[in-house]
Design a protein around this motif. Structure first.
Motif, PDB file in Angstrom:
ATOM      1  N   LEU A   1      56.547  22.897 -48.575  1.00  0.00           N
ATOM      2  CA  LEU A   1      56.405  24.330 -48.326  1.00  0.00           C
ATOM      3  C   LEU A   1      55.735  25.054 -49.492  1.00  0.00           C
ATOM      4  CD1 LEU A   1      59.797  25.183 -46.581  1.00  0.00           C
ATOM      5  CD2 LEU A   1      57.553  24.852 -45.530  1.00  0.00           C
ATOM      6  N   VAL A   2      56.090  24.672 -50.716  1.00  0.00           N
ATOM      7  CA  VAL A   2      55.477  25.294 -51.893  1.00  0.00           C
ATOM      8  C   VAL A   2      53.977  25.011 -51.911  1.00  0.00           C
ATOM      9  CG1 VAL A   2      55.346  25.140 -54.418  1.00  0.00           C
ATOM     10  CG2 VAL A   2      57.549  25.408 -53.289  1.00  0.00           C
ATOM     11  N   LYS A   3      53.589  23.811 -51.551  1.00  0.00           N
ATOM     12  CA  LYS A   3      52.170  23.467 -51.518  1.00  0.00           C
ATOM     13  C   LYS A   3      51.426  24.318 -50.489  1.00  0.00           C
ATOM     14  CE  LYS A   3      48.614  20.891 -52.491  1.00  0.00           C
ATOM     15  NZ  LYS A   3      47.871  21.010 -53.701  1.00  0.00           N
ATOM     16  N   ILE A   4      52.055  24.595 -49.358  1.00  0.00           N
ATOM     17  CA  ILE A   4      51.420  25.456 -48.353  1.00  0.00           C
ATOM     18  C   ILE A   4      51.268  26.877 -48.896  1.00  0.00           C
ATOM     19  CG2 ILE A   4      51.782  26.544 -46.096  1.00  0.00           C
ATOM     20  CD1 ILE A   4      52.889  23.893 -45.119  1.00  0.00           C
ATOM     21  N   VAL A   5      52.281  27.384 -49.582  1.00  0.00           N
ATOM     22  CA  VAL A   5      52.202  28.724 -50.166  1.00  0.00           C
ATOM     23  C   VAL A   5      51.114  28.774 -51.241  1.00  0.00           C
ATOM     24  CG1 VAL A   5      53.471  30.402 -51.565  1.00  0.00           C
ATOM     25  CG2 VAL A   5      54.572  29.331 -49.597  1.00  0.00           C
ATOM     26  N   VAL A   6      51.022  27.741 -52.062  1.00  0.00           N
ATOM     27  CA  VAL A   6      49.979  27.693 -53.094  1.00  0.00           C
ATOM     28  C   VAL A   6      48.601  27.670 -52.443  1.00  0.00           C
ATOM     29  CG1 VAL A   6      48.970  26.193 -54.875  1.00  0.00           C
ATOM     30  CG2 VAL A   6      51.421  26.656 -54.874  1.00  0.00           C
ATOM     31  N   LEU A   7      48.447  26.909 -51.376  1.00  0.00           N
ATOM     32  CA  LEU A   7      47.181  26.858 -50.658  1.00  0.00           C
ATOM     33  C   LEU A   7      46.818  28.241 -50.128  1.00  0.00           C
ATOM     34  CD1 LEU A   7      46.333  23.622 -49.506  1.00  0.00           C
ATOM     35  CD2 LEU A   7      45.733  25.212 -47.717  1.00  0.00           C
ATOM     36  N   TYR A   8      47.803  28.953 -49.590  1.00  0.00           N
ATOM     37  CA  TYR A   8      47.568  30.292 -49.064  1.00  0.00           C
ATOM     38  C   TYR A   8      47.200  31.267 -50.179  1.00  0.00           C
ATOM     39  CZ  TYR A   8      48.343  34.762 -46.794  1.00  0.00           C
ATOM     40  OH  TYR A   8      48.180  36.037 -46.307  1.00  0.00           O
ATOM     41  N   ASN A   9      47.888  31.186 -51.317  1.00  0.00           N
ATOM     42  CA  ASN A   9      47.575  32.067 -52.445  1.00  0.00           C
ATOM     43  C   ASN A   9      46.189  31.795 -53.012  1.00  0.00           C
ATOM     44  OD1 ASN A   9      49.942  33.522 -52.283  1.00  0.00           O
ATOM     45  ND2 ASN A   9      51.015  32.168 -53.698  1.00  0.00           N
TER      46      ASN A   9
ATOM     47  N   SER B   1      35.134  35.809 -44.150  1.00  0.00           N
ATOM     48  CA  SER B   1      34.020  34.931 -44.486  1.00  0.00           C
ATOM     49  C   SER B   1      34.273  33.536 -43.922  1.00  0.00           C
ATOM     50  CB  SER B   1      33.855  34.863 -46.003  1.00  0.00           C
ATOM     51  OG  SER B   1      34.987  34.249 -46.573  1.00  0.00           O
ATOM     52  N   PRO B   2      33.282  32.678 -44.061  1.00  0.00           N
ATOM     53  CA  PRO B   2      33.472  31.297 -43.583  1.00  0.00           C
ATOM     54  C   PRO B   2      34.583  30.551 -44.333  1.00  0.00           C
ATOM     55  CG  PRO B   2      31.136  31.741 -43.903  1.00  0.00           C
ATOM     56  CD  PRO B   2      31.895  32.927 -44.435  1.00  0.00           C
ATOM     57  N   SER B   3      35.003  31.077 -45.481  1.00  0.00           N
ATOM     58  CA  SER B   3      36.066  30.387 -46.216  1.00  0.00           C
ATOM     59  C   SER B   3      37.395  30.440 -45.460  1.00  0.00           C
ATOM     60  CB  SER B   3      36.232  30.980 -47.616  1.00  0.00           C
ATOM     61  OG  SER B   3      36.719  32.295 -47.537  1.00  0.00           O
ATOM     62  N   GLU B   4      37.540  31.394 -44.538  1.00  0.00           N
ATOM     63  CA  GLU B   4      38.751  31.432 -43.716  1.00  0.00           C
ATOM     64  C   GLU B   4      38.837  30.206 -42.819  1.00  0.00           C
ATOM     65  OE1 GLU B   4      39.063  35.089 -41.602  1.00  0.00           O
ATOM     66  OE2 GLU B   4      39.505  36.212 -43.412  1.00  0.00           O
ATOM     67  N   TYR B   5      37.699  29.760 -42.338  1.00  0.00           N
ATOM     68  CA  TYR B   5      37.694  28.546 -41.546  1.00  0.00           C
ATOM     69  C   TYR B   5      38.055  27.347 -42.415  1.00  0.00           C
ATOM     70  CZ  TYR B   5      35.394  31.443 -38.105  1.00  0.00           C
ATOM     71  OH  TYR B   5      35.110  32.441 -37.223  1.00  0.00           O
ATOM     72  N   ALA B   6      37.561  27.340 -43.636  1.00  0.00           N
ATOM     73  CA  ALA B   6      37.898  26.251 -44.556  1.00  0.00           C
ATOM     74  C   ALA B   6      39.387  26.249 -44.853  1.00  0.00           C
ATOM     75  CB  ALA B   6      37.092  26.385 -45.843  1.00  0.00           C
ATOM     76  N   PHE B   7      39.976  27.441 -45.010  1.00  0.00           N
ATOM     77  CA  PHE B   7      41.414  27.515 -45.251  1.00  0.00           C
ATOM     78  C   PHE B   7      42.189  26.981 -44.049  1.00  0.00           C
ATOM     79  CE2 PHE B   7      45.332  29.965 -44.458  1.00  0.00           C
ATOM     80  CZ  PHE B   7      46.090  29.460 -45.499  1.00  0.00           C
ATOM     81  N   GLY B   8      41.773  27.352 -42.862  1.00  0.00           N
ATOM     82  CA  GLY B   8      42.432  26.869 -41.651  1.00  0.00           C
ATOM     83  C   GLY B   8      42.352  25.358 -41.527  1.00  0.00           C
ATOM     84  N   ILE B   9      41.196  24.822 -41.850  1.00  0.00           N
ATOM     85  CA  ILE B   9      41.024  23.369 -41.790  1.00  0.00           C
ATOM     86  C   ILE B   9      41.871  22.688 -42.862  1.00  0.00           C
ATOM     87  CG2 ILE B   9      39.353  21.512 -42.170  1.00  0.00           C
ATOM     88  CD1 ILE B   9      37.290  23.352 -40.763  1.00  0.00           C
ATOM     89  N   ASP B  10      41.895  23.256 -44.082  1.00  0.00           N
ATOM     90  CA  ASP B  10      42.721  22.691 -45.152  1.00  0.00           C
ATOM     91  C   ASP B  10      44.205  22.729 -44.793  1.00  0.00           C
ATOM     92  OD1 ASP B  10      40.548  22.118 -46.719  1.00  0.00           O
ATOM     93  OD2 ASP B  10      40.787  23.858 -48.042  1.00  0.00           O
ATOM     94  N   LEU B  11      44.634  23.839 -44.241  1.00  0.00           N
ATOM     95  CA  LEU B  11      46.038  23.973 -43.861  1.00  0.00           C
ATOM     96  C   LEU B  11      46.401  22.982 -42.752  1.00  0.00           C
ATOM     97  CD1 LEU B  11      48.705  25.484 -44.213  1.00  0.00           C
ATOM     98  CD2 LEU B  11      47.904  27.103 -42.486  1.00  0.00           C
ATOM     99  N   PHE B  12      45.546  22.885 -41.741  1.00  0.00           N
ATOM    100  CA  PHE B  12      45.795  21.932 -40.653  1.00  0.00           C
ATOM    101  C   PHE B  12      45.838  20.507 -41.187  1.00  0.00           C
ATOM    102  CE2 PHE B  12      44.105  18.960 -37.506  1.00  0.00           C
ATOM    103  CZ  PHE B  12      45.080  19.072 -36.533  1.00  0.00           C
ATOM    104  N   ALA B  13      44.889  20.166 -42.061  1.00  0.00           N
ATOM    105  CA  ALA B  13      44.845  18.809 -42.618  1.00  0.00           C
ATOM    106  C   ALA B  13      46.089  18.524 -43.444  1.00  0.00           C
ATOM    107  CB  ALA B  13      43.589  18.619 -43.462  1.00  0.00           C
ATOM    108  N   TYR B  14      46.514  19.504 -44.238  1.00  0.00           N
ATOM    109  CA  TYR B  14      47.699  19.277 -45.067  1.00  0.00           C
ATOM    110  C   TYR B  14      48.942  19.082 -44.205  1.00  0.00           C
ATOM    111  CZ  TYR B  14      51.152  19.614 -48.698  1.00  0.00           C
ATOM    112  OH  TYR B  14      52.194  19.325 -49.524  1.00  0.00           O
TER     113      TYR B  14
END
Length: 153
Positions: free
Chosen positions: A25-33, A43-56
């Motif tokens: 859970l902490v890793k997910i919060v760090v990814l979000y921060n 921006s397109p980085s939101e898609y990258a965040f979504g992909i990173d979160l899904f992958a994690y």
């Protein structure tokens, strides 16, 4: 009151599982921060965040499930003390999940790195995928074999 070995194992292993879950859970919060710090507008980085979160989540969930499967198999070994083929199946289930769990955490912490060559990210995802879900399925099947119980200990 004297604690039995299976109860002691259960409490210790659930405490370790709780630590692993909190780390997840902490890793997910760090990814979000990190995402919020680098992105100020849409921006397109939101898609990258979504992909990173899904992958994690997709690659991290098997590590937690492996830990639970290992706890289940060892608990059954300690509590019910099976014999014969059932004992072998539970033991194999515990060993493969523990080995895969340790391997995945070594990858998550960066101790084992598959970043050689141009397809480094894809290779690491494939390794995590191939050591995660299949191990959970096999371990669940091996750990679900019923045993004959004469009395509940």
């Amino acid at each position: 009151m004297k604690a039995r070995k299976h109860q002691l194992f259960l409490w210790i292993s659930f405490a370790l599982f709780a630590l692993s879950f909190m780390f997840f859970l902490v890793k997910i919060v760090v990814l979000y921060n990190e995402f919020k710090a680098t992105s100020s507008t849409l921006s397109p980085s939101e898609y990258a965040f979504g992909i990173d979160l899904f992958a994690y989540v997709f690659f991290g969930t098997p590590a937690l499930l492996m830990e639970l499967s290992c706890i289940r198999s060892v608990y059954k070994l300690l509590r019910y003390e099976p014999s014969g083929k059932v004992k072998v199946c539970y033991f194999i289930s515990a060993i493969i999940t523990l080995a895969a769990f340790v391997f995945q955490y070594l990858i998550f912490f960066g101790t084992v790195d598959f970043s050689y060559g141009p397809g480094r990210v894809k290779l690491q995802e494939n390794v995590l995928l191939l050591t995660g879900w299949p191990v959970i399925i096999v371990s669940f099947i091996l750990g679900s074999i019923p045993m004959k119980r004469t009395e509940d200990k």
